[in-house]
Design a protein around this motif. Structure first.
Motif, PDB file in Angstrom:
ATOM      1  N   PRO A  12      31.053   2.460  23.088  1.00  0.00           N
ATOM      2  CA  PRO A  12      31.119   4.670  22.378  1.00  0.00           C
ATOM      3  C   PRO A  12      31.107   5.322  23.133  1.00  0.00           C
ATOM      4  O   PRO A  12      30.949   5.879  24.089  1.00  0.00           O
ATOM      5  CB  PRO A  12      29.831   4.439  21.653  1.00  0.00           C
ATOM      6  N   GLY A  13      32.340   6.827  22.773  1.00  0.00           N
ATOM      7  CA  GLY A  13      32.884   7.805  23.413  1.00  0.00           C
ATOM      8  C   GLY A  13      33.145   8.012  24.151  1.00  0.00           C
ATOM      9  O   GLY A  13      33.791   8.782  25.432  1.00  0.00           O
ATOM     10  N   THR A  14      34.168   6.659  24.839  1.00  0.00           N
ATOM     11  CA  THR A  14      35.436   6.443  26.067  1.00  0.00           C
ATOM     12  C   THR A  14      36.695   7.734  25.383  1.00  0.00           C
ATOM     13  O   THR A  14      37.109   6.809  23.931  1.00  0.00           O
ATOM     14  CB  THR A  14      35.348   5.095  25.665  1.00  0.00           C
ATOM     15  N   VAL A  15      37.161   7.779  25.739  1.00  0.00           N
ATOM     16  CA  VAL A  15      38.283   8.385  25.512  1.00  0.00           C
ATOM     17  C   VAL A  15      39.355   8.588  26.574  1.00  0.00           C
ATOM     18  O   VAL A  15      39.680   7.588  27.743  1.00  0.00           O
ATOM     19  CB  VAL A  15      38.054   9.925  26.159  1.00  0.00           C
ATOM     20  N   GLN A  16      40.735   7.717  25.840  1.00  0.00           N
ATOM     21  CA  GLN A  16      41.538   7.147  26.348  1.00  0.00           C
ATOM     22  C   GLN A  16      42.862   9.057  26.468  1.00  0.00           C
ATOM     23  O   GLN A  16      42.708   8.808  25.017  1.00  0.00           O
ATOM     24  CB  GLN A  16      42.252   5.997  25.796  1.00  0.00           C
ATOM     25  N   ALA A  17      43.704   7.994  27.558  1.00  0.00           N
ATOM     26  CA  ALA A  17      44.769   9.132  27.645  1.00  0.00           C
ATOM     27  C   ALA A  17      45.697   8.630  27.355  1.00  0.00           C
ATOM     28  O   ALA A  17      46.128   7.714  28.324  1.00  0.00           O
ATOM     29  CB  ALA A  17      44.238  10.228  28.729  1.00  0.00           C
ATOM     30  N   VAL A  18      46.770   9.083  26.481  1.00  0.00           N
ATOM     31  CA  VAL A  18      47.722   8.299  26.343  1.00  0.00           C
ATOM     32  C   VAL A  18      49.005   8.921  26.414  1.00  0.00           C
ATOM     33  O   VAL A  18      49.147  10.268  26.243  1.00  0.00           O
ATOM     34  CB  VAL A  18      48.428   8.164  24.829  1.00  0.00           C
ATOM     35  N   GLN A  19      49.967   8.830  27.861  1.00  0.00           N
ATOM     36  CA  GLN A  19      50.799  10.396  28.469  1.00  0.00           C
ATOM     37  C   GLN A  19      52.019  10.085  27.430  1.00  0.00           C
ATOM     38  O   GLN A  19      52.486   8.858  26.960  1.00  0.00           O
ATOM     39  CB  GLN A  19      51.062   9.348  29.937  1.00  0.00           C
ATOM     40  N   GLY A  20      52.222  11.471  27.699  1.00  0.00           N
ATOM     41  CA  GLY A  20      53.370  11.120  27.065  1.00  0.00           C
ATOM     42  C   GLY A  20      53.081  11.701  25.094  1.00  0.00           C
ATOM     43  O   GLY A  20      53.963  11.919  24.495  1.00  0.00           O
ATOM     44  N   GLN A  21      52.292  11.102  24.511  1.00  0.00           N
ATOM     45  CA  GLN A  21      52.161  11.523  23.450  1.00  0.00           C
ATOM     46  C   GLN A  21      51.381  12.754  23.009  1.00  0.00           C
ATOM     47  O   GLN A  21      51.352  12.905  21.619  1.00  0.00           O
ATOM     48  CB  GLN A  21      51.594  10.616  22.912  1.00  0.00           C
ATOM     49  N   GLY A  22      51.312  14.104  23.240  1.00  0.00           N
ATOM     50  CA  GLY A  22      50.655  15.296  22.651  1.00  0.00           C
ATOM     51  C   GLY A  22      51.986  15.718  22.203  1.00  0.00           C
ATOM     52  O   GLY A  22      53.233  15.290  21.607  1.00  0.00           O
ATOM     53  N   MET A  23      51.957  16.882  22.685  1.00  0.00           N
ATOM     54  CA  MET A  23      52.658  18.211  21.659  1.00  0.00           C
ATOM     55  C   MET A  23      54.104  18.782  22.865  1.00  0.00           C
ATOM     56  O   MET A  23      53.224  18.140  24.461  1.00  0.00           O
ATOM     57  CB  MET A  23      51.925  19.639  21.642  1.00  0.00           C
ATOM     58  N   PRO A  24      54.971  19.149  22.493  1.00  0.00           N
ATOM     59  CA  PRO A  24      55.967  19.231  23.116  1.00  0.00           C
ATOM     60  C   PRO A  24      55.763  20.108  24.147  1.00  0.00           C
ATOM     61  O   PRO A  24      54.504  21.493  23.998  1.00  0.00           O
ATOM     62  CB  PRO A  24      57.303  19.180  21.979  1.00  0.00           C
ATOM     63  N   VAL A  25      56.110  20.262  25.588  1.00  0.00           N
ATOM     64  CA  VAL A  25      55.766  21.420  26.629  1.00  0.00           C
ATOM     65  C   VAL A  25      56.975  22.372  26.789  1.00  0.00           C
ATOM     66  O   VAL A  25      58.041  21.556  27.082  1.00  0.00           O
ATOM     67  CB  VAL A  25      55.434  21.012  27.983  1.00  0.00           C
ATOM     68  N   TRP A  26      56.578  23.706  26.473  1.00  0.00           N
ATOM     69  CA  TRP A  26      58.082  24.523  26.059  1.00  0.00           C
ATOM     70  C   TRP A  26      58.469  23.959  27.937  1.00  0.00           C
ATOM     71  O   TRP A  26      57.986  24.618  29.335  1.00  0.00           O
ATOM     72  CB  TRP A  26      58.179  25.836  26.056  1.00  0.00           C
ATOM     73  N   ARG A  27      59.748  23.941  28.168  1.00  0.00           N
ATOM     74  CA  ARG A  27      60.220  23.809  29.522  1.00  0.00           C
ATOM     75  C   ARG A  27      61.611  24.433  29.546  1.00  0.00           C
ATOM     76  O   ARG A  27      62.015  24.530  28.626  1.00  0.00           O
ATOM     77  CB  ARG A  27      60.976  22.237  29.286  1.00  0.00           C
ATOM     78  N   HIS A  28      62.776  24.773  30.145  1.00  0.00           N
ATOM     79  CA  HIS A  28      63.382  25.334  30.992  1.00  0.00           C
ATOM     80  C   HIS A  28      64.615  24.964  30.414  1.00  0.00           C
ATOM     81  O   HIS A  28      64.605  23.872  30.843  1.00  0.00           O
ATOM     82  CB  HIS A  28      63.623  26.793  32.295  1.00  0.00           C
ATOM     83  N   GLU A  29      65.622  25.246  30.273  1.00  0.00           N
ATOM     84  CA  GLU A  29      66.396  23.859  30.008  1.00  0.00           C
ATOM     85  C   GLU A  29      67.503  23.097  30.927  1.00  0.00           C
ATOM     86  O   GLU A  29      67.449  24.096  32.125  1.00  0.00           O
ATOM     87  CB  GLU A  29      68.135  25.057  29.248  1.00  0.00           C
ATOM     88  N   GLY A  30      67.388  22.648  30.811  1.00  0.00           N
ATOM     89  CA  GLY A  30      67.692  21.132  32.494  1.00  0.00           C
ATOM     90  C   GLY A  30      66.858  20.363  32.797  1.00  0.00           C
ATOM     91  O   GLY A  30      67.473  19.538  33.948  1.00  0.00           O
ATOM     92  N   GLU A  31      65.317  21.192  32.524  1.00  0.00           N
ATOM     93  CA  GLU A  31      65.042  20.304  33.061  1.00  0.00           C
ATOM     94  C   GLU A  31      64.242  18.444  32.126  1.00  0.00           C
ATOM     95  O   GLU A  31      62.944  17.903  32.946  1.00  0.00           O
ATOM     96  CB  GLU A  31      63.227  21.053  32.969  1.00  0.00           C
ATOM     97  N   GLY A  32      64.803  18.740  30.816  1.00  0.00           N
ATOM     98  CA  GLY A  32      64.272  17.599  30.320  1.00  0.00           C
ATOM     99  C   GLY A  32      62.802  17.666  28.983  1.00  0.00           C
ATOM    100  O   GLY A  32      62.161  18.394  29.581  1.00  0.00           O
ATOM    101  N   PRO A  33      63.365  17.113  28.772  1.00  0.00           N
ATOM    102  CA  PRO A  33      61.040  17.204  27.496  1.00  0.00           C
ATOM    103  C   PRO A  33      60.669  16.621  28.361  1.00  0.00           C
ATOM    104  O   PRO A  33      59.949  15.869  29.074  1.00  0.00           O
ATOM    105  CB  PRO A  33      62.074  16.319  26.710  1.00  0.00           C
ATOM    106  N   ALA A  34      59.443  16.986  27.834  1.00  0.00           N
ATOM    107  CA  ALA A  34      58.270  16.693  28.915  1.00  0.00           C
ATOM    108  C   ALA A  34      57.148  16.646  27.597  1.00  0.00           C
ATOM    109  O   ALA A  34      57.403  18.122  26.565  1.00  0.00           O
ATOM    110  CB  ALA A  34      57.805  18.222  29.723  1.00  0.00           C
ATOM    111  N   TYR A  35      55.988  15.846  27.425  1.00  0.00           N
ATOM    112  CA  TYR A  35      54.535  15.823  26.601  1.00  0.00           C
ATOM    113  C   TYR A  35      53.546  16.340  26.953  1.00  0.00           C
ATOM    114  O   TYR A  35      53.624  14.965  28.480  1.00  0.00           O
ATOM    115  CB  TYR A  35      54.809  14.832  25.605  1.00  0.00           C
ATOM    116  N   GLY A  36      52.461  17.156  25.958  1.00  0.00           N
ATOM    117  CA  GLY A  36      51.218  16.787  26.579  1.00  0.00           C
ATOM    118  C   GLY A  36      50.863  15.117  26.134  1.00  0.00           C
ATOM    119  O   GLY A  36      51.259  14.240  25.734  1.00  0.00           O
TER     120      GLY A  36
END
Length: 156
Positions: free
Chosen positions: A80-104
């Motif tokens: 109970p209370g375990t927190v699992q972090a699912v990588q790359g399934q959060g909100m989009p992270v603002w990046r400069h052009e050319g760096e590709g999409p990234a997510y929280g």
């Protein structure tokens, strides 16, 4: 209209509390996503059997409609209370052009719901199984609690 003098445009914005919609396409799977920065937070409810025994899967519909699969294999326990972090399934992270999409990350907190009651036969079978396991494995409540073992010269 050309014969009228332009005036100010006043916009009044009212923020509503999140709620479940009446139509099927407006409903969510469970509670609501919460956001902090680029990360999303979700609370997933498990039964005692699911948390203890594993062997379950869930399809979580993300904000954009894609499905994130959650689950545990049989025999994998979720505390109970375990927190699992699912990588790359959060909100989009603002990046400069050319760096590709990234997510929280999507952080899933597991809440375990215990049954309100146990019928007599279930209680008896569970008790017998527990006693059998305890005798086989041995349980030392002081040692198995994870607390420091008090010394003979306790300061308290």
């Amino acid at each position: 209209h050309p014969d009228h003098v332009a005036g100010d445009l006043v916009v009044h914005v009212v923020e509503l509390e999140p709620s479940l919609g009446a139509e099927d396409h407006e409903k969510t799977d469970g509670t609501f996503f919460r956001r902090k920065g680029d990360d999303l937070f979700w609370r997933e409810v498990l039964s005692l059997r699911e948390a203890w025994m594993g062997g379950w899967t869930r399809n979580l519909t993300h904000l954009d409609g894609h499905v994130v699969r959650l689950g545990r294999k049989r025999g994998e326990v979720v505390q109970p209370g375990t927190v699992q972090a699912v990588q790359g399934q959060g909100m989009p992270v603002w990046r400069h052009e050319g760096e590709g999409p990234a997510y929280g990350n999507l952080n899933v907190e597991y809440v375990v719901v215990l049954p309100d009651q146990m019928d007599k036969s279930m209680e008896k079978e569970f008790w017998e199984m527990w006693e059998k396991w305890r005798k086989k494995k041995g349980v030392d409540l002081l040692k198995d609690s994870g607390r420091p073992i008090p010394s003979a010269h306790s300061e308290l």
